[in-house]
Design an enzyme around this catalytic site. Structure first.
Site, PDB file in Angstrom:
ATOM      1  N   GLU A 131     -29.800  12.575 -25.307  1.00 47.36           N
ATOM      2  CA  GLU A 131     -30.474  12.360 -24.027  1.00 47.36           C
ATOM      3  C   GLU A 131     -29.851  11.245 -23.189  1.00 47.36           C
ATOM      4  O   GLU A 131     -30.509  10.234 -22.901  1.00 47.36           O
ATOM      5  CB  GLU A 131     -31.963  12.068 -24.251  1.00 47.36           C
ATOM      6  CG  GLU A 131     -32.694  13.156 -25.017  1.00 47.36           C
ATOM      7  CD  GLU A 131     -34.201  12.900 -25.159  1.00 47.36           C
ATOM      8  OE1 GLU A 131     -34.665  11.823 -24.729  1.00 47.36           O
ATOM      9  OE2 GLU A 131     -34.898  13.767 -25.703  1.00 47.36           O
ATOM     10  N   GLU A 181     -34.909  19.104 -30.321  1.00 49.22           N
ATOM     11  CA  GLU A 181     -36.220  18.433 -30.355  1.00 49.22           C
ATOM     12  C   GLU A 181     -37.234  19.285 -29.619  1.00 49.22           C
ATOM     13  O   GLU A 181     -36.966  19.785 -28.520  1.00 49.22           O
ATOM     14  CB  GLU A 181     -36.201  17.070 -29.643  1.00 49.22           C
ATOM     15  CG  GLU A 181     -35.507  15.978 -30.386  1.00 49.22           C
ATOM     16  CD  GLU A 181     -35.567  14.629 -29.656  1.00 49.22           C
ATOM     17  OE1 GLU A 181     -36.534  14.400 -28.891  1.00 49.22           O
ATOM     18  OE2 GLU A 181     -34.643  13.836 -29.849  1.00 49.22           O
TER      19      GLU A 181
HETATM   20  O1  IFM Z   1     -39.331   9.990 -29.365  1.00 49.90           O
HETATM   21  C1  IFM Z   1     -38.532  10.597 -28.407  1.00 49.90           C
HETATM   22  C2  IFM Z   1     -37.117  10.767 -28.911  1.00 49.90           C
HETATM   23  O2  IFM Z   1     -36.561   9.570 -29.302  1.00 49.90           O
HETATM   24  C3  IFM Z   1     -36.243  11.351 -27.821  1.00 49.90           C
HETATM   25  N1  IFM Z   1     -36.838  12.523 -27.246  1.00 49.90           N
HETATM   26  C4  IFM Z   1     -38.227  12.497 -26.891  1.00 49.90           C
HETATM   27  C5  IFM Z   1     -39.058  11.959 -28.028  1.00 49.90           C
HETATM   28  C6  IFM Z   1     -40.549  11.923 -27.635  1.00 49.90           C
HETATM   29  O3  IFM Z   1     -40.737  11.100 -26.542  1.00 49.90           O
END
Ligand code: IFM
Length: 450
Positions: free
Chosen positions: A166, A355
């Site tokens: 990210e 994710e």
């Molecule tokens: O916890 C975060 C993660 O570190 C990166 N993506 C989003 C998740 C939830 O906010």
């Protein structure tokens, strides 16, 4: 009841990140990271919490891998803490830091769990931040060198490599809004940081290609979301296009098309002290990669802001929708929209959902159970839509739940629980939530029964 089966070689995993779970902030020669510094600075984190202990995973990793095996995971995505390997960012490496990840990878292999290793999930060495961090072009170079060191020295099979997690968040929340480390509030600097992150990614990919690691694939993970206009008005439609440019295309286009999106370049040139990138960087950033990791939680719905140069607009929460504890709309169809769009506009390219998950207000019952039915329904909805995308020919290769364990949710501290496993922080005891058992069944059936 119908069965939504996934391909036989589909990866079923869970994801975590070093600072969010490891604790042990100075063990075995680790250097300070920007998150150590930021979380110890008053006022930055909910309840003044920090990652000093987190899930104590640095010490409890064996037990945690055992739990992954109990769930039947065949993949696990974790990140390496850069300051464990290079306490000062560059210079002399710290072999003990790498040893921890070697032991972790060994443990995973012994349980037949394939590692997906992220090289950067936001814990930049503070020593580099002292020289400007990602706003300084040298950091990209240091990142390339750190990556090369890991590629050369983590001498065990790693089935998937991810350069950055990210970069949008690192750049814009860290340097633009200042709600993440290093807490800088300047959009001009954030744009610079965004570019240097992409450059660092490209340099890491190029050193990877020079090092013999068999057929191990390498990619990057982006946070992406479909952007919808709040209405069909011309202004809202144009706003949604700009917000998409800022949130999605600003990273996708340079990676997969070799240049920043022209509409956004013009907008940023009008609004910021933004120097168009050095010509030769474009090729480095667009070096071919083997897959794209997609982090998706929700969609964005925007109403037109004040001006035609407003690239964020006014986000709205559509009434009648369900929202998670983060205030994010539950919108499963979004993952289908996103995957099919990525395939159409940027493919063909293998995709992984690196994710997806939700924070809810979980309660540990006296008998050790956690009835998190909202999370089950969230995950089921998103997985069913991912399956729909597969039916349309999207080459989706795996799915990683965010996250294995409840953990340190950045500026929200420990107040948001995303885990399949409940962590009782004072005792460090772990409890499977009902969603963990549900996921175990999904994995054993290789799909959903809906
Ligand atoms: O916890 C975060 C993660 O570190 C990166 N993506 C989003 C998740 C939830 O906010």
């Amino acid at each position: 009841m119908s069965r939504l089966l996934f391909p036989d070689d589909f990866l079923w995993g869970a994801a975590t990140a070093s600072y969010q779970i490891e604790g042990s902030p100075s063990a075995d020669g680790k250097g300070e990271s920007i998150w150590d510094r930021f979380s110890h600075t008053r006022g930055n984190i909910w309840n003044e919490e920090n990652g000093d202990l987190a899930c104590d995973h640095y010490r409890l990793y064996r037990e945690d891998v055992r739990r992954m095996a109990d769930l039947g995971l065949n993949a696990y995505r974790f990140s390496i803490s850069w300051p464990r390997i290079f306490p000062q960012g560059g210079g002399k490496p710290n072999p003990e830091g790498l040893d921890f990840y070697r032991r972790l990878v060994e443990e995973l292999h012994s349980c037949k769990i394939r590692p997906a290793v992220t090289l950067y999930h936001w814990d930049l060495p503070q020593a580099l931040q002292d020289r400007g961090g990602w706003a300084n072009r040298d950091t990209a170079q240091y990142f390339g060198e750190y990556a090369a060191f890991v590629f050369e020295n983590l001498d065990l099979p790693v089935e998937r490599w991810i350069t950055l997690n990210e970069p949008w968040v690192s750049a814009f929340l860290g340097y633009g809004l200042g709600v993440h480390a290093p807490g800088i509030n300047d959009f001009n600097i954030a744009l610079q940081a965004a570019h240097n992150l992409l450059l660092g990614h490209g340099l890491a990919v190029s050193s990877f290609r020079d090092i013999e690691r068999g057929n191990e694939p390498i990619g990057i993970t982006l946070n992406l979301a479909p952007v919808h206009p709040a209405s069909d008005s011309k202004a809202d439609l144009a706003q949604a296009e700009r917000a998409d440019g800022f949130m999605n295309r600003w990273f996708l286009d340079p990676l997969f098309r070799g240049s920043y999106p022209q509409d956004m370049v013009e907008l940023f040139l009008r609004s910021f002290d933004f120097a168009p990138a050095q010509e030769e960087d474009a090729g480095v950033i667009a070096a071919p990669i083997d897959f794209l990791g997609v982090n998706n939680y929700t969609r964005t719905v925007v109403r037109a802001g004040g001006s035609e140069d407003d690239f964020m607009g006014n986000p709205i929460n559509p009434p009648g929708s369900e929202y998670t504890e983060m205030g994010w709309e539950v919108y499963p169809r979004g993952i289908y929209e996103l995957l099919t769009r990525l395939h159409r506009d940027y493919g063909p390219l293998p995709l992984y959902i690196t994710e997806n998950g939700a924070a809810f207000n979980d309660e540990l019952n006296r008998d050790g159970t956690v009835d998190d039915r909202q999370r089950i329904s969230y995950l089921e909805g998103y997985l069913a839509e991912a399956w729909n995308a597969l039916q349309e020919g999207v080459p989706l290769k795996g799915y990683f739940v965010w996250t294995l364990l409840d953990n340190f949710e950045w500026s929200f501290g420990y107040s948001k629980r995303f885990g399949l496993i409940y962590v009782d922080y004072p005792t460090q005891k772990r409890y499977f939530k009902n969603s963990a058992y549900w996921y175990r069944d999904v994995i054993s059936r290789n799909g959903l029964e809906v």
